[in-house]
Scaffold this active site. Structure first.
Site, mmCIF file in Angstrom:
data_model
loop_
_atom_site.group_PDB
_atom_site.id
_atom_site.type_symbol
_atom_site.label_atom_id
_atom_site.label_comp_id
_atom_site.label_asym_id
_atom_site.label_seq_id
_atom_site.Cartn_x
_atom_site.Cartn_y
_atom_site.Cartn_z
ATOM 1 N N ASP A 151 0.840 -1.188 0.000
ATOM 2 C CA ASP A 151 0.000 0.000 0.000
ATOM 3 C C ASP A 151 0.879 1.245 0.000
ATOM 4 O OD1 ASP A 151 -2.365 1.793 0.627
ATOM 5 O OD2 ASP A 151 -3.311 -0.151 0.880
ATOM 6 N N HIS A 224 -4.155 6.134 2.971
ATOM 7 C CA HIS A 224 -4.748 4.893 2.470
ATOM 8 C C HIS A 224 -4.126 3.657 3.111
ATOM 9 C CE1 HIS A 224 -5.781 1.755 -0.473
ATOM 10 N NE2 HIS A 224 -6.733 2.556 -0.925
ATOM 11 N N SER A 569 -10.745 -1.041 -1.965
ATOM 12 C CA SER A 569 -9.562 -1.005 -1.104
ATOM 13 C C SER A 569 -9.933 -1.281 0.350
ATOM 14 C CB SER A 569 -8.888 0.374 -1.171
ATOM 15 O OG SER A 569 -8.034 0.458 -2.270
#
Length: 778
Positions: A151, A224, A569
């Site tokens: 990520d 994220h 995600s």
């Protein structure tokens, strides 16, 4: 006009330079893939082999070494290097080379708590014969299991990554804690046991990383990666909430005692706002997966996808994941955020758990009150409130700047389009389409608006993504947005007020499929039904980077510890956490068995007892949710599993015409049909008459008798033979066939090219092992 002589004398030096300029432009990063390592060579010998391979096309040893970015030496055998197309073509002709493919900027990107309570992992909720505490205690909360996350890095200072109560680091762990900007070994602990970063591919394309954009280290400047990591295995954090106090409660990962290993492979794109996404390069991800395998992870969570389906031979994630599977690592990946268009899904390989996104039963209601007294339901997690009075309400297309074309995008509040003179002091209705949701709010604020209403497009239907906008706002579904637009157009002085938002639990129906979730059919491997399953991905609360803001907008300087965002995600780490719990309970199970348990135990109904729908309320199908909404408590005791080995996947590649696979494996002269891969679902593309598929189930639930039942697709007959399976012991295997036949007039009922769906199920009265079917006619 210049003379001919002058023109020639000016052009000749350019002509002489053209070959040199062309060679500079043509040089790109290519991945040269050899398959797997034989285990006979040392790391140094492997790298020397890669150098000698490059020397085959380069002029000197120095040039060969300078062109090498990565040498994959652990499980993956290959390298990433700077090559011309001609050099890449020469290497692809070598017998020992499996494939050569170019790295492309923008090919991959990230696919942008109550969710765990909703799926039954919560103490108060009884699900059949197992509760959350039963499952988590049995799994020891994921203790001893290591989950690797590819990520954007991690905000290690978050409470979610405290190692309080964590057990010792497993002896099998061989990874490192890589130092860099604002990150060193002290940032790792018994929770975050490893962290690495990879940017050679990124920097080859963009040049050296701009320190104002991102940290040259595993530290997360986006948010994220922190969000996905804490969704998998974040510690319990009391009184956590998003900005404004929304979704307040105890935040926890699905497997709160797993160890986490961070592999930062995704980076900010220069010149583009972070709210518009980032980029992840093949060569960087392959290096990370290769290291993760050697480091000793048990599960990989990869919330990264493509904008369109990518062939296996050019898919770095699929290639890396196949090596992970050889080492019995479970790999979960996002299906992608390109829905509701069909045939858009990412990560379609059968050795990957491909995860769609659906809603949970929590909403953030912020009704819009119109001047005529009508109250329109909306949602938001915007922390700002308006003074309680009516404000002028306008549609964006009515208040654009004079130089903005009056076309279909005029109502979408794109950057720089609104007129401050016309917008000041008003609430603006902006429609979705181009641009980002939060960017539309920023444009209304720039133009002096006091609030904004985000209207869904027809494609978005009733799916409402709740954002922490930079001014008072609410989001409306498509039908409600059209109702507001009609009010504006039919009223001389339209007015409105946005009601302060509040968190509402137990909303119905839930789950429903998110419109953004990418859809099947699987265009890369048509005989594999994808996605496999769906999990919560709409409005999910999890930890966030304090170096980012809740919207990621450049002008947004707010700092939060938790944030609510949406995407496949977010659903992918839910599956990764569930896989980690299953690995803890069943450490000897293969990755295929764990995937099978999750798929065959999924649910197809919402909390109203009705079939799951899409965001507009229409019945959903397996090309949206796969086998259904995941149920970890049921997956822990699935009864039967469909197992598959690394060799089975190589045979599957042979069946799909991919003959150049690891040199140690030779495709048989006649490969088995691709649809006979022992997969827990069934897909038949272009059925012509009758087809018979073979499957094998392994008993993991004790002595039992299973009886089959079928819900055939429309216009087809489906026969399971034998229809009864008797098991006398755990580990016993039984084979059966599924024969699918087109009945007379079947094409006219649906249409040849249209898929139709059904199910076949095995049950022993305790376990229900359900497999979805998707069939199209020739």
């Amino acid at each position: 006009m210049a003379s001919t002589k002058e023109t020639l004398s000016f052009s000749l030096p350019l002509l002489l330079l053209l070959p040199l300029l062309a060679s500079c432009v043509e040089k790109q990063v290519y991945i040269v893939y050899f398959g797997e390592h034989s285990g006979e060579k040392t790391v140094q010998e492997i790298e020397e082999t890669h150098h000698s391979c490059l020397l085959y096309v380069k002029e000197s040893v120095e040039e060969a070494k300078a062109s090498l970015l990565y040498s994959y030496k652990n499980s993956i055998n290959g390298f990433a290097a700077i090559l011309t197309p001609d050099e890449a073509s020469q290497l692809s002709d070598l017998e020992e080379v499996v494939s050569v493919f170019q790295s492309n900027q923008g090919k991959y990107s990230l696919q942008t708590t109550r969710s765990w309570e909703f799926v039954g992992l919560e103490e108060r909720e009884q699900l059949n014969h197992m509760k959350r505490d039963d499952l988590l205690v049995k799994a020891k909360y994921g203790k001893e299991v290591i989950v690797g996350i590819l990520d954007s890095g991690v905000w290690a200072d978050s409470e979610s990554f405290s190692d309080e109560g964590m057990g010792r680091i497993p002896k099998s762990w061989k990874g490192i804690c890589q130092s860099g900007d604002a990150f060193n070994s002290s940032n790792c602990n018994k929770k975050l046991i490893g962290a690495r970063y990879y940017l050679k591919g990124y920097e080859q394309y963009y040049g050296r990383l701009n320190a104002s954009l991102d940290y040259r280290s595993p530290r997360d400047k986006d948010g994220h990666g922190t969000h996905t990591s804490s969704t998998v295995g974040g510690q319990r954090v009391q009184n956590a909430s998003a900005l404004g106090g929304f979704a307040r409660g105890t935040a926890s990962g699905g497997a709160p005692l797993v160890h986490l290993a961070i592999y930062k492979v995704c980076w900010a794109i220069p010149g583009i706002g972070k709210e518009q996404g980032n980029t992840c390069f093949d060569e960087d991800m392959l290096a990370a997966i290769d290291d993760a395998i050697a480091d000793g992870v048990h599960v990989l969570s990869i919330s990264i996808g493509t904008h369109k389906p990518v062939p296996y031979t050019e898919d770095g994630i699929a290639i890396g994941a196949l090596h992970a599977i050889k080492n019995n690592i479970v790999v979960a990946c996002s299906a992608g955020n390109n829905g509701p268009t069909p045939s858009t899904l990412s990560n379609p390989a059968p050795w990957i758990i491909t995860v769609g996104a659906s809603s949970v039963d929590r909403t953030f209601l912020a009704p819009l009150v119109l001047g005529n007294g009508m109250k329109i339901e909306g949602q938001t997690v915007t922390p700002y409130n308006l003074e309680e009075k009516m404000y002028p309400l306008v549609y964006a297309a009515q208040v654009v700047a004079p130089d903005v074309p009056k076309n279909y995008t005029a109502g979408q509040c794109l950057p720089g389009t609104l007129s401050p003179e016309k917008v000041k002091g008003k609430i603006v209705l902006c429609m979705r389409g181009s641009g980002t949701r939060v960017g539309k709010g920023a444009e209304v604020k720039r133009a002096g608006g006091v609030g904004f209403v985000l209207g869904n497009s027809q494609a978005n239907g009733a799916e409402l993504a709740a954002d922490a906008h930079v001014l008072p706002a609410t989001a409306l579904n498509f039908n409600n947005a059209i109702q507001v637009l009609k009010y504006i157009n039919s009223t001389k002085k339209p007015k409105a007020y946005i009601t302060p938002a509040r968190t509402v639990l137990n909303s119905k129906p839930a789950p429903f499929m998110a419109a953004f979730s990418s859809r099947g059919p699987n265009t890369i491997f048509p005989d594999i039904l994808k996605p496999d399953i769906t999990a919560p991905g709409l409005n999910i609360l999890a930890a966030w980077s304090e170096a980012s803001s809740p919207t990621k907008l450049t002008g947004d300087h707010r700092v939060v510890q938790f944030n609510i965002i949406s995407g496949t995600s977010m659903s992918c780490p839910h599956l990764a956490a569930a896989a980690a719990l299953l690995r803890a309970i069943h450490p000897t199970w293969s990755s295929a068995a764990i995937r099978s348990a999750l798929i065959t135990s999924a649910g197809q109904n919402n909390n109203m007892g009705m079939p799951i729908t899409d965001a507009s309320g229409n019945p959903a199908n397996p090309f949206q949710y796969g086998s259904g909404h995941f149920r970890p408590t049921m997956a822990a005791d699935p009864g039967l599993v469909y197992d598959a080995s690394y060799t089975d996947y190589l045979l599957f590649l042979c069946s799909n015409g991919i003959k150049k696979i690891p040199p140690s494996f030779k495709c048989p002269k006649v490969s088995p049909p691709a649809h006979n891969l022992n997969y827990p679902s069934l897909a038949v593309s272009k059925l012509n008459g009758t087809v018979t598929l073979k499957r094998i189930v392994t008993n993991v639930g004790g002595k039992s008798v299973y009886i089959s039942s079928v819900k055939p697709p429309l216009g087809l007959s489906v026969k399971v033979s034998p229809d009864t399976l008797l098991f006398s012991r755990v580990g016993q295997k039984k084979s059966f066939t599924v024969t699918v036949k087109a009945e007379g007039g079947a094409a006219g009922k649906v249409g040849n090219k249209e898929y139709r769906f059904g199910w076949f199920t095995w049950t022993d009265g305790v376990h229900t092992v359900r497999s979805p079917m998707a069939v199209s006619l020739a």
